[in-house]
Write a protein that holds these residues in place. Structure first.
Motif, PDB file in Angstrom:
ATOM      1  N   GLU A  22       0.827  -1.202   0.000  1.00  0.00           N
ATOM      2  CA  GLU A  22       0.000   0.000   0.000  1.00  0.00           C
ATOM      3  C   GLU A  22       0.867   1.259   0.000  1.00  0.00           C
ATOM      4  N   VAL A  26       0.604   4.132  -2.750  1.00  0.00           N
ATOM      5  CA  VAL A  26       0.293   5.520  -2.373  1.00  0.00           C
ATOM      6  C   VAL A  26       1.433   6.448  -2.780  1.00  0.00           C
ATOM      7  N   SER A  30       0.854   9.365  -5.403  1.00  0.00           N
ATOM      8  CA  SER A  30       1.164  10.733  -4.978  1.00  0.00           C
ATOM      9  C   SER A  30       2.181  11.382  -5.901  1.00  0.00           C
ATOM     10  N   THR A  48      -6.584  15.673   4.475  1.00  0.00           N
ATOM     11  CA  THR A  48      -6.953  14.346   4.980  1.00  0.00           C
ATOM     12  C   THR A  48      -6.894  14.302   6.497  1.00  0.00           C
ATOM     13  N   THR A 154      -6.031   2.620   8.849  1.00  0.00           N
ATOM     14  CA  THR A 154      -5.052   2.914   7.795  1.00  0.00           C
ATOM     15  C   THR A 154      -5.686   2.806   6.412  1.00  0.00           C
ATOM     16  N   VAL A 158      -6.115   6.013   3.833  1.00  0.00           N
ATOM     17  CA  VAL A 158      -5.555   6.010   2.477  1.00  0.00           C
ATOM     18  C   VAL A 158      -6.664   6.264   1.460  1.00  0.00           C
ATOM     19  N   TRP A 159      -7.811   5.639   1.654  1.00  0.00           N
ATOM     20  CA  TRP A 159      -8.950   5.855   0.759  1.00  0.00           C
ATOM     21  C   TRP A 159      -9.360   7.333   0.789  1.00  0.00           C
ATOM     22  N   TYR A 161      -7.549   9.924   1.632  1.00  0.00           N
ATOM     23  CA  TYR A 161      -6.480  10.712   1.015  1.00  0.00           C
ATOM     24  C   TYR A 161      -6.562  10.665  -0.511  1.00  0.00           C
ATOM     25  N   THR A 162      -6.710   9.467  -1.071  1.00  0.00           N
ATOM     26  CA  THR A 162      -6.734   9.359  -2.539  1.00  0.00           C
ATOM     27  C   THR A 162      -7.939  10.080  -3.128  1.00  0.00           C
TER      28      THR A 162
END
Length: 173
Positions: A22, A26, A30, A48, A154, A158-159, A161-162
């Motif tokens: 992951e 990421v 990014s 985020t 986590t 991440v979801w 953030y994306t």
């Protein structure tokens, strides 16, 4: 997953491997967005953490309670969105552009709407994650269960953030 005393137990090695994969994903995601839109990654990371902090504050101070129905609705909505995105991905591989997932200022209202729905679902998922942590503490769950809580938070972060990164890209030139 291993089954211990009626509960699935996450193997620590599997979690660490997933976290590494992951992290690579990421990082590449990014870097791609940062290449296209310099400065966007820092803004997305900040947004985020502000969103997650505001969600945690709302959960604690507004005394949000997660019912079984709330958890079920969030789960069904998340699975439904994942299904739509999976079908869209397969169609994209076949050369069909549905307009559901775009990046940059060329994205239409459908792309923006899907990303907004995804952010809302990610925030609602954070609420269920926070509730799971609180329930685990109240039930005096074993320390190894902290892996499960950290893993869930986590993935949700991440979801979130994306999706925030994607939304920010829609409004960049």
């Amino acid at each position: 997953m291993l089954l211990v005393a009626g509960r699935a137990k996450l193997p620590v090695g599997g979690v660490l491997f997933y976290a590494a994969v992951e992290g690579i994903f990421v990082g590449a995601f990014s870097k791609f967005f940062e290449y296209l839109y310099p400065g966007i990654v820092v803004s997305a990371v900040l947004a985020t953490f502000v969103a997650a902090g505001a969600t945690l504050a709302a959960y604690k101070f507004l005394n949000i309670r997660v019912s079984a129905k709330f958890r079920k609705v969030v789960t069904i909505a998340t699975i439904s969105l994942a299904g739509v995105l999976l079908v869209n991905f397969v169609l994209a591989l076949l050369g069909v552009n549905t307009g559901i997932r775009e990046i940059g200022s060329g994205a239409g209202m459908l792309s923006i709407g899907i990303s907004v729905v995804a952010v809302i679902l990610a925030v609602l998922s954070l609420i269920t994650d926070f509730d799971s942590v609180e329930r685990g503490i109240a039930a005096q769950a074993p320390a190894q269960e902290s892996w499960r809580a950290a893993f869930g938070i986590t993935i949700t972060m991440v979801w979130l953030y994306t999706e925030i990164l994607r939304i920010m890209s829609y409004f960049r030139n």
